[in-house]
Every structure is written in C-alpha cells, then in structure tokens.
Design a protein around this motif. Structure first.
Motif, mmCIF file in Angstrom:
data_model
loop_
_atom_site.group_PDB
_atom_site.id
_atom_site.type_symbol
_atom_site.label_atom_id
_atom_site.label_comp_id
_atom_site.label_asym_id
_atom_site.label_seq_id
_atom_site.Cartn_x
_atom_site.Cartn_y
_atom_site.Cartn_z
ATOM 1 N N LEU A 1 0.867 -1.175 0.000
ATOM 2 C CA LEU A 1 0.000 0.000 0.000
ATOM 3 C C LEU A 1 0.903 1.223 0.000
ATOM 4 C CD1 LEU A 1 -2.345 -1.327 2.831
ATOM 5 C CD2 LEU A 1 -2.460 -1.812 0.373
ATOM 6 N N LEU A 2 0.919 1.948 -1.105
ATOM 7 C CA LEU A 2 1.927 2.993 -1.327
ATOM 8 C C LEU A 2 1.247 4.326 -1.569
ATOM 9 C CD1 LEU A 2 4.154 0.921 -3.784
ATOM 10 C CD2 LEU A 2 4.370 1.096 -1.295
ATOM 11 N N GLU A 3 1.601 5.315 -0.780
ATOM 12 C CA GLU A 3 0.998 6.649 -0.915
ATOM 13 C C GLU A 3 2.010 7.609 -1.528
ATOM 14 O OE1 GLU A 3 -1.002 8.069 2.589
ATOM 15 O OE2 GLU A 3 -0.823 10.162 1.963
ATOM 16 N N GLY A 4 1.753 8.019 -2.759
ATOM 17 C CA GLY A 4 2.566 9.050 -3.401
ATOM 18 C C GLY A 4 4.008 8.663 -3.666
ATOM 19 N N THR A 5 4.284 7.370 -3.866
ATOM 20 C CA THR A 5 5.687 6.973 -4.085
ATOM 21 C C THR A 5 5.783 6.109 -5.348
ATOM 22 O OG1 THR A 5 5.404 5.065 -2.610
ATOM 23 C CG2 THR A 5 6.238 7.066 -1.635
ATOM 24 N N PHE A 6 6.343 4.916 -5.218
ATOM 25 C CA PHE A 6 6.525 3.969 -6.314
ATOM 26 C C PHE A 6 5.195 3.683 -6.997
ATOM 27 C CE2 PHE A 6 6.755 -0.304 -8.014
ATOM 28 C CZ PHE A 6 8.009 -0.375 -8.574
ATOM 29 N N PRO A 7 5.108 3.633 -8.323
ATOM 30 C CA PRO A 7 6.200 3.757 -9.293
ATOM 31 C C PRO A 7 6.297 5.153 -9.912
ATOM 32 C CG PRO A 7 4.298 2.851 -10.403
ATOM 33 C CD PRO A 7 3.880 3.121 -8.979
ATOM 34 N N TYR A 8 5.500 6.124 -9.401
ATOM 35 C CA TYR A 8 5.412 7.411 -10.086
ATOM 36 C C TYR A 8 6.431 8.453 -9.620
ATOM 37 C CZ TYR A 8 1.111 6.122 -12.470
ATOM 38 O OH TYR A 8 0.199 5.514 -13.290
ATOM 39 N N VAL A 9 6.968 8.284 -8.421
ATOM 40 C CA VAL A 9 7.881 9.289 -7.863
ATOM 41 C C VAL A 9 9.226 8.632 -7.613
ATOM 42 C CG1 VAL A 9 8.298 10.849 -5.929
ATOM 43 C CG2 VAL A 9 5.973 10.542 -6.801
ATOM 44 N N MET B 1 13.007 -3.844 -2.599
ATOM 45 C CA MET B 1 12.357 -4.894 -1.808
ATOM 46 C C MET B 1 11.632 -5.904 -2.702
ATOM 47 S SD MET B 1 12.678 -4.759 1.521
ATOM 48 C CE MET B 1 11.153 -5.433 2.165
ATOM 49 N N ILE B 2 10.875 -5.403 -3.674
ATOM 50 C CA ILE B 2 10.115 -6.324 -4.535
ATOM 51 C C ILE B 2 11.068 -7.252 -5.276
ATOM 52 C CG2 ILE B 2 8.550 -6.478 -6.499
ATOM 53 C CD1 ILE B 2 7.436 -3.737 -5.677
ATOM 54 N N ARG B 3 12.148 -6.687 -5.801
ATOM 55 C CA ARG B 3 13.095 -7.492 -6.569
ATOM 56 C C ARG B 3 13.890 -8.449 -5.684
ATOM 57 N NH1 ARG B 3 13.354 -5.532 -11.731
ATOM 58 N NH2 ARG B 3 12.376 -3.481 -12.007
ATOM 59 N N ALA B 4 13.995 -8.127 -4.393
ATOM 60 C CA ALA B 4 14.767 -8.986 -3.487
ATOM 61 C C ALA B 4 14.015 -10.258 -3.116
ATOM 62 C CB ALA B 4 15.110 -8.209 -2.215
ATOM 63 N N PHE B 5 12.679 -10.288 -3.379
ATOM 64 C CA PHE B 5 11.890 -11.441 -2.950
ATOM 65 C C PHE B 5 11.102 -12.032 -4.119
ATOM 66 C CE2 PHE B 5 12.334 -8.721 0.827
ATOM 67 C CZ PHE B 5 13.031 -9.611 1.645
ATOM 68 N N PRO B 6 11.819 -12.658 -5.079
ATOM 69 C CA PRO B 6 11.114 -13.248 -6.220
ATOM 70 C C PRO B 6 10.209 -14.411 -5.824
ATOM 71 C CG PRO B 6 13.431 -13.880 -6.219
ATOM 72 C CD PRO B 6 13.277 -12.844 -5.164
ATOM 73 N N GLU B 7 10.413 -14.940 -4.607
ATOM 74 C CA GLU B 7 9.576 -16.077 -4.172
ATOM 75 C C GLU B 7 8.167 -15.630 -3.762
ATOM 76 O OE1 GLU B 7 12.157 -14.702 -2.641
ATOM 77 O OE2 GLU B 7 12.221 -15.105 -0.477
ATOM 78 N N PHE B 8 7.941 -14.308 -3.632
ATOM 79 C CA PHE B 8 6.623 -13.801 -3.279
ATOM 80 C C PHE B 8 6.020 -13.035 -4.459
ATOM 81 C CE2 PHE B 8 8.706 -13.759 1.001
ATOM 82 C CZ PHE B 8 7.911 -14.743 1.577
ATOM 83 N N THR B 9 4.687 -13.098 -4.584
ATOM 84 C CA THR B 9 3.993 -12.256 -5.553
ATOM 85 C C THR B 9 3.459 -11.021 -4.828
ATOM 86 O OG1 THR B 9 1.925 -13.476 -5.214
ATOM 87 C CG2 THR B 9 3.350 -14.171 -7.041
ATOM 88 N N PHE B 10 3.455 -9.904 -5.550
ATOM 89 C CA PHE B 10 3.047 -8.634 -4.946
ATOM 90 C C PHE B 10 1.872 -8.027 -5.717
ATOM 91 C CE2 PHE B 10 7.344 -9.127 -3.465
ATOM 92 C CZ PHE B 10 7.377 -8.510 -2.218
ATOM 93 N N ALA B 11 0.965 -7.439 -4.979
ATOM 94 C CA ALA B 11 -0.028 -6.530 -5.542
ATOM 95 C C ALA B 11 0.349 -5.132 -5.070
ATOM 96 C CB ALA B 11 -1.427 -6.892 -5.065
ATOM 97 N N ILE B 12 0.190 -4.151 -5.929
ATOM 98 C CA ILE B 12 0.502 -2.772 -5.548
ATOM 99 C C ILE B 12 -0.767 -1.929 -5.627
ATOM 100 C CG2 ILE B 12 1.691 -0.670 -6.269
ATOM 101 C CD1 ILE B 12 4.048 -2.343 -7.064
ATOM 102 N N VAL B 13 -1.038 -1.204 -4.536
ATOM 103 C CA VAL B 13 -2.123 -0.230 -4.523
ATOM 104 C C VAL B 13 -1.477 1.142 -4.370
ATOM 105 C CG1 VAL B 13 -4.241 0.527 -3.403
ATOM 106 C CG2 VAL B 13 -3.640 -1.903 -3.421
ATOM 107 N N PHE B 14 -1.495 1.919 -5.455
ATOM 108 C CA PHE B 14 -0.918 3.271 -5.407
ATOM 109 C C PHE B 14 -2.029 4.264 -5.064
ATOM 110 C CE2 PHE B 14 -0.175 7.374 -7.420
ATOM 111 C CZ PHE B 14 1.090 7.695 -6.961
ATOM 112 N N ILE B 15 -1.785 5.098 -4.057
ATOM 113 C CA ILE B 15 -2.742 6.131 -3.659
ATOM 114 C C ILE B 15 -2.097 7.488 -3.901
ATOM 115 C CG2 ILE B 15 -4.059 7.107 -1.741
ATOM 116 C CD1 ILE B 15 -3.998 4.321 -0.481
ATOM 117 N N GLY B 16 -2.728 8.285 -4.743
ATOM 118 C CA GLY B 16 -2.196 9.608 -5.043
ATOM 119 C C GLY B 16 -3.220 10.685 -4.772
ATOM 120 N N SER B 17 -2.805 11.918 -4.946
ATOM 121 C CA SER B 17 -3.716 13.048 -4.731
ATOM 122 C C SER B 17 -4.624 13.203 -5.952
ATOM 123 C CB SER B 17 -2.912 14.315 -4.454
ATOM 124 O OG SER B 17 -1.892 14.484 -5.437
#
Length: 517
Positions: A17-25, A36-52
């Motif tokens: 859960l990312l506020e105003g950061t990756f992948p836009y800033v 972090m995401i690249r360091a853990f290929p054994e896990f799958t990630f969902a990204i929720v970007f929250i912006g203004s």
C-alpha cells in the motif's frame, strides 16, 4: 523502459500500500520499494498506489518487476461524478458509535477500544450502510454531529470553514473503504507509511483479519505537520490581536490531529511496526505504537555496486559538493545554495551540484534558481536534474544533505559505499550514520560532518574543513566505507524482512503463528 502498469490477478502474497511513491515518484522510498520487490522473487506482490490527483504525477519512473502480479491506482482528491442528493434522517446508533470513536481518539489512550470500534464502524461505511458517504454528506444526523462538535471544540469563528474542512478531510475515507472492499485477497498487507495508505491497511486488516505490516521511513505525521505548518491554503480566521505566533491556527491543528488519529488506528491494526532507526522507533511509541510491536531495521544497499566506483575516482579530491535529492522545501535547497555561496568566497573553484527532479514544486524551484541568480552564483552552482548517480559519484568530493527532515537517507549510504564523505544536517539518523551508533561503530571514525539545520555558515565551514584538509577527508572516506560495509548492506536488511514476510504470510488470519492454541 517498459512502464506498462496493466497487471491484474486474482490474489497475491503481499499487497503493498503505497501513498505518493513507487512507481510514479523517484527517490528514497520508491527506490527502497523497488529494491524490496526485486529482493523477494519467491513472493507475488499486488501494488495499490494512492495519489492526490492524476495530474500531479507524470509517467511511471520505475518498471514493474515480474513478481508484481496486480497493480491498481486511486486518486483521493479528484472530483468525482456527483450523485443525486438523497437526504435522510440518519441512524442515531451509527453516529453515536462514530462519536464514541472520536472521543477515544481524542483521549489518545485506549487503542484496543479504537480497534473494536473500527470493526463495528467499517461495515457501516459501505454504500447503502448507516454511515455511507451519502449519509455523511446529506443526513440530518451528520449535520447535527458536525454542528455539535463545532460548538464543543472549534475555536475558530468561521462555521463555514469548519464545515467544509470536516467534509474535505473525511471524504477520502469512503473511497479507501471502497478500495478495501474490492481489493484482491492477499496474505499480508504491507504499508510503507501511516496516513491514507496506513488507514487503508487498517481497514483491510479489520475486514479480513490478515496481518498488517507497517514500515515507516520518515514519520508520516511529523512530515505532514511540517507541510501543514508551511501551507498557505489553510484558513486562519483569528483577528490580528488574537493571533499568537507561537500557536498554530485551529484548522492547521485540526489537520495535524486528523493525521495523528489515522496513525494511531494504523498502529492499532498492525502486527509489526518497523522503523529505520532507534530514534524513529521511540517516536512511533510516543505517537501511540505499542512497544511490543516495534523494531528497527536499517536500510541497506548493494555495497558492491557502489564500491566498484571507487576505482574511477581521480587521485585528488574533486572540489565538487553535490546535493542529490528532489528540489522541494523539506530538502532546504536554499541553505545548500547559501552554503556554497559562502564557501566559494574562500574556495573560488568550488562547484555545487543539485542533482534531482524539479517537477514536484515548480514554485520552489523558481525561488531556488532566483536565489542562485541574486547571489551571482551561476558559475559555481548547477542544477543537473535527474541523473544516474553511478555516472556522477566518481566526480564528487562531498555529498551534502541540508534537509530539515529525513529518516535514514539512502544517498548517504551510497556516498559512503562509493568512497565519498558527507556533510549533513542533524536530522533523522544522520548523526548515527556519520559518527556511529554505539561504541563499536564510533570506533570506526567520523565519516563526515553533522551541522544544525538551516545554518549555511556552519554548513560551509564543514565543507571547507573536509575539502581543504586531504588527511581529514581520507579518514572520513575510510570510516564511511567501513561503516556501510559492516552495518548497512542489503543482505542484512533483506534477511530481516524475509523473516517477517515468512512469518506473516504463514500466519493464521489473525496474524498469530500457525499452531498456536
């Protein structure tokens, strides 16, 4: 770079859960998320970007790693299509529970009670619920609630400003509730701040009982407080004879307390709360985080990548001081400019480089450029924009950081690894990084200089003290290399998070380890 963000999945191991950061800033937190995401290929990630608002962001600055299986973005301050107004009386019991929760948050003590109330309130936030967005905006109970609280607590004379502040402040919460309702299942929710992202994490935890991990780089409430105190858009209706310059206006204070309350809700919901260093861990506890949930995990970098740059350094120390960061007020770029101005009068060959994006606050960028012009510093100071640091670091003699707020800045670690001492302000963990955190660390030596914030004279003296004394510079260089190699490697950081991820993804729905009775 492939910036396609179209990823959809039915589930993921970890929802970030990312506020105003990756992948836009681009910048420290986003770089950390990418790492972090690249360091853990054994896990799958969902990204929720929250912006203004969507217009506040350009194209993505990062390519999504392959193990990001789901991406969604939401903008909480965009105008939404207006729905027909549906007036209603409102549910008395529901608004009494909301009032009770506000009372508990105002007392600032009983986190357990806040958690229980959140679990009661969350189902009521849904469309058609007893505290739906329509109920908040148009019910008689909501009007009575707001007017009652105005009369009890508001010290600003304007009811109109109070009314609209309350509505603007709270409206994103219903959007977050809808996000939580529709997000794909995840084994762990991981928020990289409190604030809106942290509140979303709390909603998800209370809805699903899945574990919530909170990692804070800076302290969100502290940084928002700095932003709010500098803001010009918040009204202060006190008369000229009523204003006390030592006291903030009522609405500034109201916003600060709003973010503090969201932070406490997030801390209550969290299973584990991570800070970057001990000072911030203690700050989290003062802000309401249960001590037993807290721990410190310092940032770490791939030291080998930067160590290779040491062989590209010239024999003599370059007379170049670089500030690597966004051109925004919290970095206090103006103090750096003034420090270069003062130091260049004694060392005319000195060069100051400002290396970082200039898109976030164009007005501040304009002021900084005008300051350079007014000081006649065009020959000594350059704005280089966003650049690959690997290309620049071998040409730099010192890395400068003049911020008024930081946590554990990656740029300092990267400078150490590349064999460059630093001059920093005394913020966040910078003193620990430069001077050492304990006796064993301090024995490695001093890796640069630490000065008080907003003091260009002292900053310039520290620059000259290192650049004009090669033996001092060399000793600082060796101390920085030794410190980053011993305490701040990516391996150390990733091992700590691997343990957390493995524990939380394997835990039962309430976050307790499997097998517990």
């Amino acid at each position: 770079m492939n910036t396609n963000l179209n990823r959809r999945a039915q589930s993921a191991d970890i929802a970030l859960l990312l506020e105003g950061t990756f992948p836009y800033v681009s910048g420290g937190v986003s770089a950390w998320v990418n790492q972090m995401i690249r360091a853990f290929p054994e896990f799958t990630f969902a990204i929720v970007f929250i912006g203004s608002r969507r217009q506040d962001y350009g194209k993505p600055r990062y390519e999504l790693p392959d193990n990001v299986v789901h991406f969604e973005e939401h903008y909480i301050h965009e105008a939404t299509s207006s729905e027909p107004v549906q007036t209603s009386a409102g549910n008395k019991h529901a608004f009494e529970r909301v009032a009770h929760m506000h009372d508990e948050l105002r007392k600032n003590k009983n986190l357990g009670a806040i958690g229980r109330l959140m679990r009661e309130v969350i189902p009521m936030l849904a469309d058609g619920g007893d505290i739906s967005e329509q109920q908040f905006l148009h019910s008689k109970r909501s009007w009575d609630f707001i007017t009652d609280h105005y009369e009890k607590y508001c010290t600003d004379p304007s009811f109109t400003d109070y009314f609209w502040t309350i509505r603007i402040m709270h409206k994103p919460l219903w959007q977050l509730a809808r996000i939580a309702e529709n997000l794909i299942p995840a084994k762990v929710y991981h928020t990289v701040s409190t604030g809106y992202a942290g509140f979303l994490g709390a909603l998800l935890h209370f809805r699903t009982e899945r574990p919530l991990l909170v990692s804070e780089h800076g302290i969100y409430t502290k940084e928002r407080k700095i932003d709010l105190l500098q803001s010009q858009w918040i009204r202060d209706n006190r008369g000229i004879f009523e204003k006390d310059i030592s006291q903030v206006g009522y609405f500034q204070d109201l916003w600060v307390r709003f973010f503090e309350a969201m932070g406490r809700v997030c801390y209550e919901a969290a299973n584990d709360i991570v800070s970057l260093y001990e000072g911030n861990r203690l700050r989290q506890i003062r802000d309401g985080a249960p001590e037993t949930k807290t721990r410190s995990i310092p940032n770490g970098i791939a030291v080998g990548r930067f160590a290779a740059l040491r062989d590209r350094r010239p024999a003599d120390v370059p007379l170049v001081v670089a500030l690597i960061g966004r051109v925004v007020p919290i970095k206090d770029i103006k103090t750096f400019i003034r420090a270069i101005f003062i130091a260049s009068r004694k060392l005319p060959a000195l060069q100051g480089w400002i290396v970082g994006p200039e898109t976030e606050d164009p007005e501040y960028v304009r002021e900084c450029r005008e300051l350079v012009g007014s000081l006649g510093l065009q020959d000594n100071l350059k704005f280089l924009g966003f650049r690959k640091v690997d290309d620049l670091l071998p040409e730099i003699g010192l890395v400068a950081l003049s911020s008024i707020s930081e946590a554990l800045p990656l740029v300092v670690l990267e400078a150490f690894a590349a064999g460059i001492p630093v001059v920093t302000t005394d913020v966040g963990s910078c003193r620990e990084l430069v001077e050492g955190m304990d006796d064993a660390d301090r024995a490695l030596g001093c890796a640069g200089s630490v000065v008080q914030i907003a003091n260009p004279e002292l900053f310039s003296q520290s620059i000259l003290g290192l650049l004009e004394q090669p033996s001092v510079w060399r000793a600082a260089q060796q101390a920085g290399i030794a410190r980053v190699e011993r305490y701040y490697t990516d391996t150390l950081m990733e091992d700590s998070y691997r343990g957390l991820y493995q524990k939380l993804t394997a835990s039962r729905a309430d976050g307790s380890p499997k097998g517990d009775q």
